[in-house]
Structure formats: structure tokens, C-alpha cells
Write an enzyme that holds these catalytic residues in place. Structure first.
Site, short mmCIF file in Angstrom:
data_model
loop_
_atom_site.label_atom_id
_atom_site.label_comp_id
_atom_site.label_asym_id
_atom_site.label_seq_id
_atom_site.Cartn_x
_atom_site.Cartn_y
_atom_site.Cartn_z
N SER A 5 37.40 25.11 13.42
CA SER A 5 36.76 26.03 12.46
C SER A 5 37.83 26.73 11.63
O SER A 5 39.01 26.42 11.75
CB SER A 5 35.88 27.02 13.18
OG SER A 5 36.67 27.74 14.06
N LEU A 6 37.39 27.69 10.84
CA LEU A 6 38.30 28.33 9.88
C LEU A 6 38.50 29.78 10.22
O LEU A 6 37.59 30.44 10.72
CB LEU A 6 37.70 28.25 8.47
CG LEU A 6 37.50 26.86 7.89
CD1 LEU A 6 36.62 26.92 6.66
CD2 LEU A 6 38.85 26.27 7.53
N CYS B 277 -4.05 57.83 -0.74
CA CYS B 277 -2.77 57.73 -1.45
C CYS B 277 -1.97 59.02 -1.22
O CYS B 277 -2.48 60.12 -1.44
CB CYS B 277 -3.05 57.53 -2.94
SG CYS B 277 -1.56 57.64 -3.96
N LYS C 183 31.51 27.59 0.69
CA LYS C 183 31.25 27.61 2.13
C LYS C 183 29.74 27.57 2.32
O LYS C 183 29.05 28.58 2.15
CB LYS C 183 31.86 28.87 2.76
CG LYS C 183 31.79 28.83 4.24
CD LYS C 183 32.65 29.87 4.89
CE LYS C 183 32.62 29.69 6.40
NZ LYS C 183 31.28 29.66 6.96
N CYS D 36 -1.85 60.92 -4.89
CA CYS D 36 -3.01 61.51 -5.59
C CYS D 36 -4.21 61.71 -4.67
O CYS D 36 -5.22 62.27 -5.10
CB CYS D 36 -3.40 60.65 -6.79
SG CYS D 36 -4.14 59.08 -6.33
N ALA E 269 26.94 38.76 10.31
CA ALA E 269 28.00 39.75 10.13
C ALA E 269 28.26 40.50 11.43
O ALA E 269 29.39 40.88 11.74
CB ALA E 269 27.63 40.73 9.03
N GLU E 270 27.18 40.73 12.18
CA GLU E 270 27.32 41.44 13.44
C GLU E 270 28.10 40.57 14.43
O GLU E 270 28.98 41.05 15.13
CB GLU E 270 25.91 41.76 13.98
CG GLU E 270 25.88 42.59 15.24
CD GLU E 270 26.45 43.99 15.06
OE1 GLU E 270 26.61 44.43 13.90
OE2 GLU E 270 26.77 44.62 16.08
N1 5U1 Z 1 33.48 23.84 2.34
C1 5U1 Z 1 34.11 23.74 3.51
N2 5U1 Z 1 33.60 24.16 4.65
N3 5U1 Z 1 34.53 23.87 5.59
C2 5U1 Z 1 34.51 24.09 6.93
N4 5U1 Z 1 35.32 23.20 3.70
C3 5U1 Z 1 35.59 23.26 5.01
N5 5U1 Z 1 36.68 22.86 5.70
C4 5U1 Z 1 36.68 23.06 7.02
C5 5U1 Z 1 35.59 23.67 7.67
C6 5U1 Z 1 35.61 23.90 9.11
O1 5U1 Z 1 37.74 22.68 7.78
C7 5U1 Z 1 38.88 22.04 7.22
C8 5U1 Z 1 39.72 22.96 6.41
C9 5U1 Z 1 39.70 21.56 8.40
#
Ligand code: 5U1
Length: 683
Positions: free
Chosen positions: A93-94, A420, A127, A423, A45-46
Site C-alpha cells: 500500500s501507499l 410549524c 486515487k 408560524c 478518516a477515523e
Molecule cells: N492510482 C493509484 N492507486 N494506487 C495504489 N496508483 C497506485 N499505486 C499503488 C497503489 C497501492 O501502488 C504503487 C505505487 C506500488
């Protein structure tokens, strides 16, 4: 103001350019630790927070964006030890979303991009918290595997991937594509991770921080024999290059195709319509998350139809047709203000870190457990340290690790008190136990009394509505109640004299106490708080002895006959009932009206399957799975879901599949239904 990992606060950096430089260098360092060394230096998260800060900064000041900015990259650099593989199609990546609003905006952008006002059909996958991999099949044969690397070039991990049993080395079916790149995730299931860390501990080796790092560390072994000993899994979720084959028309159809070819696909997925469908799935899976066999950190939404995916295309490093909806961070950084100890109902002393409040796992956390003294030493956690704190599901927040580079010069070591804090009795630690304990017992130590009463009244025990921590604190501190039996002596007067107690609430508590008197034998045993007797053992004891009188005089031999009761549990039960005060407590509770329906005591013939684990597979000729399980449990056996070296018998019916093969490989005795019934007829 938000904590900043650079030793100050976000607001102290003067120019955007200086801040961007710091962010770039820190992100590169963390990415190296995470992707290349498999040893994360900060919680995910960081990293995400710093990444998004840099993204925003670069959006507001495009002139600050450099060619080598981490926002241009997708993963870590490939390891030099492994050969390199050029991905035929980049592994991108997403984009991440966190709030519902991010999902609603994603759906709006998709509809705008496709120029439609209608509801979009989305495919949803989990994910996975693992390692993205490309598997290449040529003419149906597994030929190469590569990590994502920087998205364009990955590491060649073919030999290591070959050891993963779930990955087919030859695709099923007669007509495989000429070339197929399957995209998915390699991961380690939670139970395999626990077992691996136990083995590492036993061998004095390095423990892995989480299943993802364990999976990555196992995959990046130069010796594939080591990888073969680690239980890794693979779930497919995407496609790269395809030649000589027909691309299915949608994501859902792709997953179905993969299944037909024997490629593992996770069962937890869905096709839904519109943003509302996405958010409903997200809520449902979040509730299920802890029960899943593997770690996930969110869900991935994709436009289901491939033609629409093509229309939407990509923007910089991520597709427009997909988004990852992440769960609230389960780990965050904060500072240890102090370390105190807490005394539990069995006298266990637990060191607790008092923290600068931090928002993690959806709540603000101010205390986190440090488990025991050895754990503090092993993790080298000191007062004043910056630490990562984890809160997963309903689990008590815990301190995971210190960030050593941020340790202040005046950081102090924790010293376990010898008396403790409640106590004053001595704190001792038995040689074979990690836990230190207060020796005061519940008579002397009010913390143990409170813990015991809280356990007695808790939902899975006597389930006394309204009798929680605050009420018990008052009742004990004002010496109105000492033992659980005193709870049933409470009257309206005593209750209304307590702070913040209206007459109506007092009446409700008295009514709840009355209701709780009608209980079950198993709940009553559990409520007594005997060490090592959890809910399941209490059920076994109730079923075996049927009556309190029988349990009170049980011998060690009898106790050892109860399923799952070993020498430690048996001794603990004997010790508990050898104390006249505990026997008196039981008598008082029963005298005050606590009762339960008679239980039919199990016929204790020879328990032919006692201590045995059986696995069921295929369709049995007459018994359903539940019926077969009942037969086995009545004979003292246990039913497990998968075959392992620990399996005693496999009961196989028609169409038995991989479990039968595995059992045969391991030399496990295979029983038919008739053989099972014959064996159990002796019980
Ligand atoms: N479950 C899932 N993880 N993941 C990562 N689906 C998925 N799809 C990805 C990635 C990078 O990429 C496609 C949408 C291109």
C-alpha cells in the site's frame, strides 16, 4: 479535546501500552468490517486517524510494536469462501500525505534518495475509491484475478472479474508478454451506484453505504451472475509480475502500453515536475472532483522513471517512490446534541441535527441535514448518538449513520412536531410524499417568505448582489418586505435604518436591485420559485412560451408539450398561476421595471424527436457534433453520451466504434446523417 471512539477522550488512556492495545484491537475490528464485511464501522478518516496514532506510538516506543500489529498489514484477511491466490509480487500500500508540507517532504526525501538537487519528474494518477485488484494475463489471455487481500495472499475473483465488460479477455496486439500482472482498481461509477441502490430499495434489499462498498460487495459475490448485473469498471495503474515482455521505462510509458493492449486507463493523469507541479495538479483536480463520474479520495504521486523507482525501493509496507495525497476527510465522527426542524421556501420541513462542532471536508460543521423523518427512522439516528457526518464539495453536510455501539442509554428519539415552529400552522405529510410541510404558505409563514426571497435574489435567479440571508432576515422580521416586489420598493432610508447598514452599502444594494431588473425570461421564471421548476425547466418554458402573457394562460396540454415537463410539473405551474396573488406579484414586478429581451419563440411544428434520446458516434459527413446536437434538440430530442436500452436512435458516422456495436446488440435503430436530417425536416 478530540472525540475518541472508545467512549472517552484520547487523553484518558494512561499508559502507551494500554493505548496501543486498544488501538490495535479497534483497528482490527474496523478493518474486518471494512475489508471483509464491506460494511464500514467508522469513516475512513477515523480509521486513518487511529492508524496514524498507532504508527506514531510505535515509532516513539518501538518495544510496543507486535508482530500482529495492523501497521504491519496491508489489507484484510482473504475470505475463506474464495480460493486463495499467492501474489507473485506483493501488493503493497501507499504512505499517505494530507498537507502541502507532506508533499514537499516527500519530494525532498525522493531527491535525497536519488542524490540529486534537480527537479524530479512525477507521474500522477487519481486515487480511486475502489478495490485493488491484480489481473493476470498469460500469453495475452485473461487467466486470473485476485483481490489484494493481506497484500501477499488475495481472494480468487477470476469469474467475477470476467463479467466486467471493460476488462479485455484477450490483450490487443500480436506480441503479448508470456505473463503479465496488471494492477489497478475495480470501482463503481456514481450514477451506477445510485441506480443499484434504487434497485436495492425497490427490492427491499440492503443499500450500500458508498460506491466503494458497492463495488466490493458486487465483486465478492459467490454467484458471478450477480456480479454481471452490477456495472463495475476497472482502471489500471501499476504492474506486478512480468515475464517474456519488455518493461516500459516509466510509469507514463506503462500506461500508454496498457492503452495499446486495450486495458482501461483513466484519462485524468499527468506528468509534472517538482513539488510545485504536484501541488498544482492536486488543486486543479480537487476543483473537478465533484464533476468526475467516480469517487476519488486523493491523488497518487509516483516517480515517473522506473529505474529511479528501483533505486528508491521500499520502506516497510510502502514504496519510497510514491505517496497518496489525500483530500481532507469528507466524513468524521461527532455527537448529535439535538434535532430541530427547518422550514424551507416551499414549506418543506427538514430535520436538522445540531452537532458538537467537527472539522470535515475542510470546514467546521455544526449542523447537518437529516433529510426527512423516514430517513431518520431508516438510519435509526437518535439525539445523543455518535454519528458520522459527511460533507462533500459544496453539498450540505449530512448525517450518514449512527455508531450503534456508542449509543448512550439516554439517547432520545426524534418526534416530528405537529405545528410549524415558525408560524404555528399545521404540519402535514401527503401520503405520496416523504416530506412533511408547513401549511402556512408564504403569507403566514415568515420562514417560507424568507426562503422565497432568498431564492428570488440568488445568483441563478435575479442575481441581486448583497441581498443575502442576513439582510432578508432583517427585512422580513422588521416587516419592511413581504413579497419579492417589495424589494424593488426599497429606498435608502428604509435600508440605512437596518442594523449594520452603512449608507454606502445601502447605495450598493439599491444599485444591485436596479441592475437586476434587466434579466432574462428564463431567470425570471426560475426566480418565481414555482415548485418543480428548476433552472433547466425555466429555460425550456421561456423558449417555448417566449412571453409572460402566454405562460400565464398556458393550458396543461401546452405545458406537457414543453421538453421535460411531465404531469407533476405541469400541475405545479398551473397551480401557481391559478393563485391571484402570484399573478399580482408577476404584474407588480414587471410594473416596477423588471424586463428582459424578447425571445424568438421556437417554431412549434411537429416535434418529431420529442421524448427521444439519441446518441452520436463516429464522424458525420457534414455536421459537427454541436451542429448535429442542435438539429436534434430543435426537433425536441435529447443527446446522450452513451448507448443504453433507453437510446431511441444511434446516429453513426465514419469510424463508429463500440457504441455502434452496442446499439446493434441492443437492436437500436441506426441512422445516417442524411436519415437524421430527413427525419428532422418534418419539425
Ligand atoms: N492510482 C493509484 N492507486 N494506487 C495504489 N496508483 C497506485 N499505486 C499503488 C497503489 C497501492 O501502488 C504503487 C505505487 C506500488
Amino acid at each position: 479535546m478530540q472525540n475518541d471512539i472508545f467512549g472517552g477522550t484520547s487523553g484518558e488512556v494512561t499508559t502507551p501500552q494500554a493505548r496501543a492495545e486498544i488501538l490495535r484491537s479497534e483497528l482490527n475490528r474496523h478493518a474486518h468490517a471494512y475489508y471483509v464485511l464491506d460494511n464500514p464501522s467508522v469513516p475512513d478518516a477515523e480509521y486513518d486517524r487511529l492508524f496514524s496514532e498507532l504508527q506514531q506510538l510505535e515509532q516513539a516506543h518501538p518495544e510496543l510494536k507486535t508482530a500482529d500489529s495492523p501497521t504491519n498489514r496491508v489489507g484484510g484477511a482473504p475470505l475463506p469462501e474464495f480460493g486463495q491466490v499467492q501474489h507473485a509480487i506483493p501488493m503493497l500500500s501507499l504512505n499517505n500525505g494530507f498537507a502541502d508540507e507532506d508533499v514537499i517532504n516527500f519530494d525532498r526525501r525522493v531527491r535525497e534518495g536519488l542524490d540529486t538537487t534537480g527537479e524530479i519528474e512525477y507521474a500522477i494518477d487519481l486515487k480511486f475509491d475502489g478495490l485493488a485488484i491484480n489481473l493476470r494475463y498469460v500469453d495475452g489471455l485473461f487467466s486470473q484475478a485476485a483481490t489484494r487481500g493481506d497484500g501477499f495472499t488475495g481472494e480468487d475473483v477470476t469469474e467475477n472479474i470476467r463479467t466486467i465488460r471493460g476488462i479485455p479477455l484477450r490483450l490487443h496486439g500480436d506480441n503479448p508478454p508470456k505473463v503479465l500482472d496488471v494492477r489497478g482498481e475495480v470501482l463503481m461509477f456514481k450514477n451506477d451506484f445510485e441506480k443499484l441502490n434504487q434497485r436495492q430499495r425497490d427490492a427491499g434489499g440492503k443499500e450500500f453505504a458508498n460506491p466503494r462498498n458497492a463495488a466490493a460487495g458486487s465483486l465478492r459475490q459467490l454467484d458471478s451472475k450477480i456480479t454481471a448485473q452490477r456495472s463495475l469498471r476497472f482502471f489500471a495503474y501499476g504492474i506486478g509480475y512480468l515475464e517474456g515482455g519488455k518493461l516500459p521505462s516509466s510509469h507514463r510509458a506503462l500506461l500508454d502500453w496498457y492503452r495499446q493492449m486495450g486495458i482501461p486507463v483513466c484519462e485524468e493523469n499527468a506528468v509534472v515536475r517538482g513539488a510545485a507541479g504536484l501541488l498544482d495538479f492536486y488543486q486543479a483536480i480537487q476543483k473537478k472532483r465533484d464533476a468526475l463520474a467516480y469517487e476519488i479520495d486523493g491523488v497518487v504521486y509516483k516517480v515517473n522513471d522506473f529505474a529511479s523507482q528501483d533505486n528508491l525501493g521500499f520502506v516497510s509496507r510502502a514504496p519510497r517512490f510514491a505517496i497518496a495525497h489525500k483530500f481532507p476527510a469528507q466524513e468524521a465522527l461527532t455527537t448529535v446534541l439535538d434535532i430541530d426542524v427547518q422550514v424551507g421556501r416551499t414549506g418543506a420541513i427538514t430535520p436538522v441535527a445540531r452537532l458538537v462542532p467537527v472539522f470535515v471536508g475542510g470546514v467546521t460543521v455544526t449542523n447537518a441535514t437529516l433529510h426527512n423523518e423516514e430517513e431518520i427512522q431508516r438510519k435509526d439516528i437518535r439525539i445523543g448518538d455518535t454519528v458520522s457526518v459527511r460533507r462533500a464539495g459544496d453539498v450540505i453536510p449530512e448525517v450518514v449513520a449512527s455508531v450503534l455501539e456508542k449509543r448512550p442509554a439516554d439517547a432520545r428519539q426524534f418526534i416530528m412536531p405537529t405545528a410549524c415552529p415558525i408560524c404555528g400552522s399545521a404540519i402535514v405529510k401527503l401520503e405520496d410524499e416523504a416530506i412533511a410541510r408547513c401549511t402556512g404558505g408564504w403569507i403566514k409563514c415568515s420562514a417560507q417568505r424568507k426562503g422565497g426571497l432568498f431564492h428570488f435574489a440568488s445568483r441563478k435567479a435575479m442575481n441581486i448582489d448583497g441581498v443575502g440571508e442576513q439582510l432578508i432576515d432583517q427585512l422580513v422580521d422588521k416587516q419592511v418586505v413581504t413579497t419579492a416586489a417589495d424589494l424593488y420598493k426599497l429606498g435608502l432610508r428604509a435600508l440605512v435604518e437596518l442594523d449594520r447598514m452603512a449608507e454606502k452599502s445601502a447605495q450598493n444594494i439599491l444599485a444591485a436591485l436596479e441592475v437586476s431588473k434587466h434579466t432574462s425570461f428564463a431567470r425570471f421564471i426560475y426566480a418565481l420559485g414555482i415548485r418543480h421548476v428548476g433552472e433547466s425547466t425555466a429555460k425550456d418554458l421561456a423558449a417555448y412560451f417566449g412571453k409572460m402573457d402566454a405562460l400565464l394562460v398556458a393550458t396543461e396540454e401546452q405545458l406537457l408539450n414543453v421538453p421535460d415537463v411531465g404531469p407533476i410539473v405541469a400541475k405545479s405551474i398551473l397551480r401557481f398561476f391559478s393563485d391571484p396573488l402570484n399573478v399580482e406579484l408577476v404584474e407588480q414586478l414587471i410594473a416596477s421595471g423588471v424586463h428582459w429581451p424578447e425571445i424568438e419563440v421556437q417554431e412549434k411544428g411537429e416535434q418529431v424527436l420529442a421524448g427521444k434520446t439519441l446518441v452520436l458516434t463516429g464522424t458525420l459527413p457534414s455536421l459537427s457534433r454541436d451542429q448535429a446536437t442542435e438539429v436534434i434538440e430543435k426537433a425536441g430530442g435529447k443527446v446522450a453520451g452513451s448507448v443504453s436500452k433507453k437510446t431511441s436512435y444511434l446516429v453513426a458516422g465514419d469510424d463508429a466504434g463500440s457504441k455502434l456495436v452496442k446499439a446493434q446488440e441492443l437492436g437500436i435503430t441506426i441512422l445516417t446523417e442524411a436519415e437524421l436530417l430527413q427525419l428532422c425536416s418534418r419539425s
